[in-house]
Design a protein around this motif. Structure first.
Motif, PDB file in Angstrom:
ATOM      1  N   UNK A  28    -103.159 110.092  15.886  1.00 32.96           N
ATOM      2  CA  UNK A  28    -104.116 109.968  14.777  1.00 32.96           C
ATOM      3  C   UNK A  28    -103.893 111.125  13.814  1.00 32.96           C
ATOM      4  N   UNK A  29    -103.515 110.799  12.591  1.00 31.97           N
ATOM      5  CA  UNK A  29    -103.214 111.804  11.574  1.00 31.97           C
ATOM      6  C   UNK A  29    -104.347 111.858  10.550  1.00 31.97           C
ATOM      7  N   UNK A  30    -105.010 112.991  10.469  1.00 27.36           N
ATOM      8  CA  UNK A  30    -106.068 113.202   9.476  1.00 27.36           C
ATOM      9  C   UNK A  30    -105.437 113.875   8.264  1.00 27.36           C
ATOM     10  N   UNK A  31    -105.781 113.375   7.091  1.00 25.56           N
ATOM     11  CA  UNK A  31    -105.272 113.936   5.843  1.00 25.56           C
ATOM     12  C   UNK A  31    -106.447 114.517   5.080  1.00 25.56           C
ATOM     13  N   UNK A  32    -106.351 115.825   4.816  1.00 27.33           N
ATOM     14  CA  UNK A  32    -107.473 116.571   4.236  1.00 27.33           C
ATOM     15  C   UNK A  32    -107.072 117.260   2.947  1.00 27.33           C
ATOM     16  N   UNK A  33    -108.078 117.465   2.115  1.00 30.77           N
ATOM     17  CA  UNK A  33    -107.859 118.279   0.920  1.00 30.77           C
ATOM     18  C   UNK A  33    -107.582 119.715   1.361  1.00 30.77           C
ATOM     19  N   UNK A  39    -111.764 114.931   4.450  1.00 35.32           N
ATOM     20  CA  UNK A  39    -110.790 113.891   4.721  1.00 35.32           C
ATOM     21  C   UNK A  39    -110.656 112.975   3.510  1.00 35.32           C
ATOM     22  N   UNK A  40    -109.427 112.593   3.190  1.00 36.47           N
ATOM     23  CA  UNK A  40    -109.239 111.528   2.206  1.00 36.47           C
ATOM     24  C   UNK A  40    -108.538 110.326   2.827  1.00 36.47           C
ATOM     25  N   UNK A  41    -108.011 110.491   4.032  1.00 32.25           N
ATOM     26  CA  UNK A  41    -107.407 109.366   4.752  1.00 32.25           C
ATOM     27  C   UNK A  41    -107.204 109.735   6.220  1.00 32.25           C
ATOM     28  N   UNK A  42    -107.136 108.699   7.037  1.00 34.34           N
ATOM     29  CA  UNK A  42    -106.786 108.841   8.449  1.00 34.34           C
ATOM     30  C   UNK A  42    -105.797 107.719   8.756  1.00 34.34           C
ATOM     31  N   UNK A 107    -101.943 103.330  -4.657  1.00 34.20           N
ATOM     32  CA  UNK A 107    -103.004 103.385  -5.668  1.00 34.20           C
ATOM     33  C   UNK A 107    -104.366 103.579  -4.996  1.00 34.20           C
ATOM     34  N   UNK A 108    -104.604 102.888  -3.899  1.00 32.41           N
ATOM     35  CA  UNK A 108    -105.873 103.055  -3.171  1.00 32.41           C
ATOM     36  C   UNK A 108    -105.953 104.444  -2.533  1.00 32.41           C
ATOM     37  N   UNK A 109    -104.836 104.943  -2.040  1.00 34.60           N
ATOM     38  CA  UNK A 109    -104.793 106.295  -1.486  1.00 34.60           C
ATOM     39  C   UNK A 109    -105.124 107.320  -2.572  1.00 34.60           C
ATOM     40  N   UNK A 110    -104.530 107.166  -3.740  1.00 31.58           N
ATOM     41  CA  UNK A 110    -104.800 108.076  -4.859  1.00 31.58           C
ATOM     42  C   UNK A 110    -106.282 108.052  -5.225  1.00 31.58           C
ATOM     43  N   UNK A 111    -106.872 106.871  -5.215  1.00 32.16           N
ATOM     44  CA  UNK A 111    -108.299 106.755  -5.527  1.00 32.16           C
ATOM     45  C   UNK A 111    -109.137 107.452  -4.455  1.00 32.16           C
ATOM     46  N   UNK A 112    -108.766 107.291  -3.193  1.00 30.62           N
ATOM     47  CA  UNK A 112    -109.475 107.961  -2.104  1.00 30.62           C
ATOM     48  C   UNK A 112    -109.398 109.464  -2.248  1.00 30.62           C
ATOM     49  N   UNK A 113    -108.217 109.958  -2.623  1.00 28.50           N
ATOM     50  CA  UNK A 113    -108.039 111.391  -2.834  1.00 28.50           C
ATOM     51  C   UNK A 113    -108.992 111.880  -3.934  1.00 28.50           C
ATOM     52  N   UNK A 114    -109.086 111.137  -5.020  1.00 28.15           N
ATOM     53  CA  UNK A 114    -109.967 111.516  -6.134  1.00 28.15           C
ATOM     54  C   UNK A 114    -111.446 111.436  -5.745  1.00 28.15           C
TER      55      UNK A 114
END
Length: 117
Positions: A28-33, A39-42, A107-114
């Motif tokens: 499980x990879x957590x992606x954080x600012x 978190x912006x994605x997992x 594009x959805x990942x970029x939106x999640x990051x924002x």
């Protein structure tokens, strides 16, 4: 989209490395600012039946945050599901290998990051 291809994009665009924080779920990879650590994605492997799909192989899934007003329409797209194990009003689960195109996923990942900034 392959898992490593996604991580390469994230490293290049956000300078973020995946964080593997659970021994029990070591894939499980957590992606954080980088600054505030939200978190912006997992990204994680999941048995397909847990998304309501027929029994099949384990698939790579990414949970992302989405705009609440778009959640309903996004869930109509192939490969997009209510968030597995997260708030379903604000998060979605996306299959990486079947469903959306690579550009739609990014594009959805970029939106999640924002949205989580």
């Amino acid at each position: 989209m392959q898992r490593q291809q996604l991580f390469d994009y994230i490293i290049q665009h956000y300078q973020v490395e995946p964080d593997y924080q659970w021994k029990k779920h070591s894939e499980y990879a957590v992606l954080r600012h980088p600054r505030h650590r939200k978190w912006f994605a997992v990204v994680f492997p999941l048995e397909s039946h847990k998304l309501g799909l027929p029994d099949g192989p384990v698939i790579d899934v990414m949970n992302i945050k989405a705009r609440p007003e778009l959640i309903g329409s996004l869930r109509q797209l192939p490969g997009v599901y209510p968030a597995y194990h997260m708030n379903k009003e604000h998060w979605l689960s996306i299959t990486l290998e079947k469903g959306l195109s690579d550009s739609e996923i990014l594009a959805l990942l970029d939106d999640s990051f924002s949205l989580t900034f």
